[in-house]
Every structure is written in C-alpha cells, then in structure tokens.
Scaffold this motif. Structure first.
Motif, PDB file in Angstrom:
ATOM      1  N   LEU A  61      39.206  47.555  43.838  1.00  0.00           N
ATOM      2  CA  LEU A  61      40.641  47.319  44.039  1.00  0.00           C
ATOM      3  C   LEU A  61      40.921  45.840  44.282  1.00  0.00           C
ATOM      4  O   LEU A  61      41.878  45.276  43.752  1.00  0.00           O
ATOM      5  CB  LEU A  61      41.156  48.145  45.212  1.00  0.00           C
ATOM      6  N   LYS A  62      40.074  45.207  45.088  1.00  0.00           N
ATOM      7  CA  LYS A  62      40.264  43.799  45.424  1.00  0.00           C
ATOM      8  C   LYS A  62      40.017  42.897  44.214  1.00  0.00           C
ATOM      9  O   LYS A  62      40.814  42.017  43.911  1.00  0.00           O
ATOM     10  CB  LYS A  62      39.314  43.412  46.554  1.00  0.00           C
ATOM     11  N   GLU A  63      38.912  43.125  43.503  1.00  0.00           N
ATOM     12  CA  GLU A  63      38.559  42.295  42.347  1.00  0.00           C
ATOM     13  C   GLU A  63      39.600  42.376  41.239  1.00  0.00           C
ATOM     14  O   GLU A  63      39.853  41.403  40.545  1.00  0.00           O
ATOM     15  CB  GLU A  63      37.192  42.712  41.800  1.00  0.00           C
ATOM     16  N   ASN A  64      40.188  43.539  41.055  1.00  0.00           N
ATOM     17  CA  ASN A  64      41.161  43.734  39.985  1.00  0.00           C
ATOM     18  C   ASN A  64      42.597  43.542  40.427  1.00  0.00           C
ATOM     19  O   ASN A  64      43.525  43.742  39.651  1.00  0.00           O
ATOM     20  CB  ASN A  64      40.970  45.121  39.368  1.00  0.00           C
ATOM     21  N   LYS A  65      42.786  43.184  41.689  1.00  0.00           N
ATOM     22  CA  LYS A  65      44.126  42.946  42.255  1.00  0.00           C
ATOM     23  C   LYS A  65      45.075  44.101  41.941  1.00  0.00           C
ATOM     24  O   LYS A  65      46.201  43.899  41.494  1.00  0.00           O
ATOM     25  CB  LYS A  65      44.681  41.619  41.762  1.00  0.00           C
ATOM     26  N   CYS A  66      44.599  45.306  42.179  1.00  0.00           N
ATOM     27  CA  CYS A  66      45.388  46.510  41.882  1.00  0.00           C
ATOM     28  C   CYS A  66      46.563  46.626  42.841  1.00  0.00           C
ATOM     29  O   CYS A  66      46.437  46.354  44.028  1.00  0.00           O
ATOM     30  CB  CYS A  66      44.506  47.750  42.008  1.00  0.00           C
ATOM     31  N   SER A  67      47.692  47.040  42.313  1.00  0.00           N
ATOM     32  CA  SER A  67      48.865  47.264  43.159  1.00  0.00           C
ATOM     33  C   SER A  67      49.112  48.761  43.378  1.00  0.00           C
ATOM     34  O   SER A  67      49.859  49.143  44.256  1.00  0.00           O
ATOM     35  CB  SER A  67      50.101  46.616  42.543  1.00  0.00           C
ATOM     36  N   ILE A  68      48.459  49.599  42.568  1.00  0.00           N
ATOM     37  CA  ILE A  68      48.518  51.046  42.724  1.00  0.00           C
ATOM     38  C   ILE A  68      47.264  51.620  42.058  1.00  0.00           C
ATOM     39  O   ILE A  68      46.718  51.009  41.140  1.00  0.00           O
ATOM     40  CB  ILE A  68      49.809  51.646  42.101  1.00  0.00           C
ATOM     41  N   ILE A  78      30.736  54.456  49.101  1.00  0.00           N
ATOM     42  CA  ILE A  78      31.858  54.661  48.170  1.00  0.00           C
ATOM     43  C   ILE A  78      33.096  53.919  48.648  1.00  0.00           C
ATOM     44  O   ILE A  78      33.862  53.397  47.838  1.00  0.00           O
ATOM     45  CB  ILE A  78      32.141  56.165  47.933  1.00  0.00           C
ATOM     46  N   LEU A  79      33.304  53.842  49.958  1.00  0.00           N
ATOM     47  CA  LEU A  79      34.447  53.093  50.490  1.00  0.00           C
ATOM     48  C   LEU A  79      34.359  51.632  50.087  1.00  0.00           C
ATOM     49  O   LEU A  79      35.333  51.041  49.627  1.00  0.00           O
ATOM     50  CB  LEU A  79      34.498  53.200  52.021  1.00  0.00           C
ATOM     51  N   CYS A  80      33.172  51.053  50.256  1.00  0.00           N
ATOM     52  CA  CYS A  80      32.977  49.645  49.894  1.00  0.00           C
ATOM     53  C   CYS A  80      33.146  49.434  48.392  1.00  0.00           C
ATOM     54  O   CYS A  80      33.783  48.473  47.972  1.00  0.00           O
ATOM     55  CB  CYS A  80      31.598  49.175  50.337  1.00  0.00           C
ATOM     56  N   LEU A  81      32.588  50.344  47.595  1.00  0.00           N
ATOM     57  CA  LEU A  81      32.688  50.223  46.139  1.00  0.00           C
ATOM     58  C   LEU A  81      34.137  50.247  45.682  1.00  0.00           C
ATOM     59  O   LEU A  81      34.584  49.365  44.942  1.00  0.00           O
ATOM     60  CB  LEU A  81      31.902  51.355  45.468  1.00  0.00           C
ATOM     61  N   ILE A  82      34.886  51.240  46.122  1.00  0.00           N
ATOM     62  CA  ILE A  82      36.287  51.355  45.703  1.00  0.00           C
ATOM     63  C   ILE A  82      37.101  50.186  46.233  1.00  0.00           C
ATOM     64  O   ILE A  82      37.924  49.615  45.518  1.00  0.00           O
ATOM     65  CB  ILE A  82      36.881  52.710  46.133  1.00  0.00           C
ATOM     66  N   ASN A  83      36.855  49.796  47.461  1.00  0.00           N
ATOM     67  CA  ASN A  83      37.560  48.653  48.041  1.00  0.00           C
ATOM     68  C   ASN A  83      37.313  47.387  47.226  1.00  0.00           C
ATOM     69  O   ASN A  83      38.237  46.629  46.948  1.00  0.00           O
ATOM     70  CB  ASN A  83      37.141  48.459  49.495  1.00  0.00           C
ATOM     71  N   ASN A  84      36.070  47.163  46.815  1.00  0.00           N
ATOM     72  CA  ASN A  84      35.735  45.984  46.009  1.00  0.00           C
ATOM     73  C   ASN A  84      36.411  46.024  44.641  1.00  0.00           C
ATOM     74  O   ASN A  84      36.921  45.010  44.164  1.00  0.00           O
ATOM     75  CB  ASN A  84      34.221  45.852  45.843  1.00  0.00           C
ATOM     76  N   ILE A 130      46.323  50.174  49.182  1.00  0.00           N
ATOM     77  CA  ILE A 130      47.405  50.210  48.199  1.00  0.00           C
ATOM     78  C   ILE A 130      47.866  51.661  48.037  1.00  0.00           C
ATOM     79  O   ILE A 130      47.125  52.589  48.344  1.00  0.00           O
ATOM     80  CB  ILE A 130      46.965  49.649  46.828  1.00  0.00           C
ATOM     81  N   PRO A 131      49.074  51.863  47.522  1.00  0.00           N
ATOM     82  CA  PRO A 131      49.516  53.233  47.258  1.00  0.00           C
ATOM     83  C   PRO A 131      48.698  53.853  46.124  1.00  0.00           C
ATOM     84  O   PRO A 131      48.170  53.139  45.274  1.00  0.00           O
ATOM     85  CB  PRO A 131      50.981  53.074  46.848  1.00  0.00           C
ATOM     86  N   PHE A 132      48.599  55.180  46.139  1.00  0.00           N
ATOM     87  CA  PHE A 132      47.878  55.845  45.059  1.00  0.00           C
ATOM     88  C   PHE A 132      48.600  57.119  44.644  1.00  0.00           C
ATOM     89  O   PHE A 132      49.354  57.708  45.404  1.00  0.00           O
ATOM     90  CB  PHE A 132      46.425  56.151  45.445  1.00  0.00           C
ATOM     91  N   VAL A 133      48.361  57.483  43.381  1.00  0.00           N
ATOM     92  CA  VAL A 133      48.859  58.719  42.801  1.00  0.00           C
ATOM     93  C   VAL A 133      47.644  59.622  42.638  1.00  0.00           C
ATOM     94  O   VAL A 133      46.620  59.200  42.110  1.00  0.00           O
ATOM     95  CB  VAL A 133      49.508  58.466  41.421  1.00  0.00           C
ATOM     96  N   GLY A 172      40.034  61.075  46.321  1.00  0.00           N
ATOM     97  CA  GLY A 172      41.292  61.190  47.061  1.00  0.00           C
ATOM     98  C   GLY A 172      41.091  60.954  48.542  1.00  0.00           C
ATOM     99  O   GLY A 172      41.858  60.238  49.189  1.00  0.00           O
ATOM    100  N   ILE A 173      40.047  61.553  49.087  1.00  0.00           N
ATOM    101  CA  ILE A 173      39.736  61.365  50.508  1.00  0.00           C
ATOM    102  C   ILE A 173      39.459  59.892  50.789  1.00  0.00           C
ATOM    103  O   ILE A 173      39.965  59.325  51.759  1.00  0.00           O
ATOM    104  CB  ILE A 173      38.542  62.250  50.923  1.00  0.00           C
ATOM    105  N   THR A 174      38.680  59.271  49.922  1.00  0.00           N
ATOM    106  CA  THR A 174      38.360  57.849  50.095  1.00  0.00           C
ATOM    107  C   THR A 174      39.621  57.003  50.108  1.00  0.00           C
ATOM    108  O   THR A 174      39.814  56.170  50.988  1.00  0.00           O
ATOM    109  CB  THR A 174      37.407  57.376  48.975  1.00  0.00           C
TER     110      THR A 174
END
Length: 123
Positions: free
Chosen positions: A11-18, A3-9, A37-40, A28-30
């Motif tokens: 975020l990276k592919e979509n160039k998310c800023s938040i 799940i860490l790799c999936l979410i990281n990918n 990046i910051p998260f809400v 949330g834990i992940t």
C-alpha cells in the motif's frame, strides 16, 4: 504478522488511496486492522453464510463494519449481509458476467470458433 507488513508495504510503495479486498477472510481481516486507507470488500458465500464460530463472526463483523463498501453477486448475499447488520448504502450488488448487448457475434466460416467483438462504443 508477516501479512500485515507485506500488505502495508504494498500500500505504501504504490501510494494507494483505496484497496479492493477480494475476500473477507484473511485479507479482509488484515485490512480491518491496518486502518491506513479505505477498502472495498467482496463477500463470497463462504465468507458470510457458513460462519458459526463466534470468533470468526466477530472478525467478520469487524471487516464488514470497517469496509467502505461491500460488493457481492447475489440477492441472497445482500439479504444475509443485511441480517449481519450491514446498512444498505454500503452494499453494492454486482453481477458477474458479460453484458451481451455490448458485443456482436462474428462467426468464422468453416470453424467452430466464435469471436466476440466490441461494438464501437466505450466499455
């Protein structure tokens, strides 16, 4: 670890800023461990009210402290989050539902259907 790799990918592919995490549990834990990046985070009752396990409580506090903001939908949730040590400036109370004053009811004759149409102002 997957799940860490999936979410990281994502975020990276979509160039998310938040990011917005719709649960303080697994996602949330992940996010609290990614530090990319910051998260809400959105707190649900089951996320914060029934936390009796000490390990879960430690992980929950990590998520709450790492989040830029925490949203919830009830006053008692705000109170519970404050009791968990979250500062008020991080808490955003957002009620779910529709602002009925933004809509006009339009009745369709000979029908049980009622449609809601927006007024001419921007929503």
């Amino acid at each position: 670890m997957g799940i860490l790799c999936l979410i990281n990918n994502v975020l990276k592919e979509n160039k998310c800023s938040i990011a917005q995490v719709h649960s303080l549990g697994l996602y949330g834990i992940t996010m609290s461990f990614l530090n990319k990046i910051p998260f809400v985070g959105t707190a649900w009752g089951s996320d914060i009210i029934f936390v009796n396990n000490p390990i879960k409580k430690i992980l929950l506090k990590r998520v709450l402290n790492k989040a830029k903001f925490i949203t919830c939908d009830a006053d008692h949730m705000v109170d519970r989050l404050k009791k968990l040590g979250i500062k008020e400036f991080k808490l955003k109370l957002i009620y779910f539902g529709v602002e009925v004053n933004l809509y006009n009811s339009v009745n369709i004759s000979n029908s049980d259907l009622v449609f809601l149409c927006t007024k001419s102002k921007r929503i």
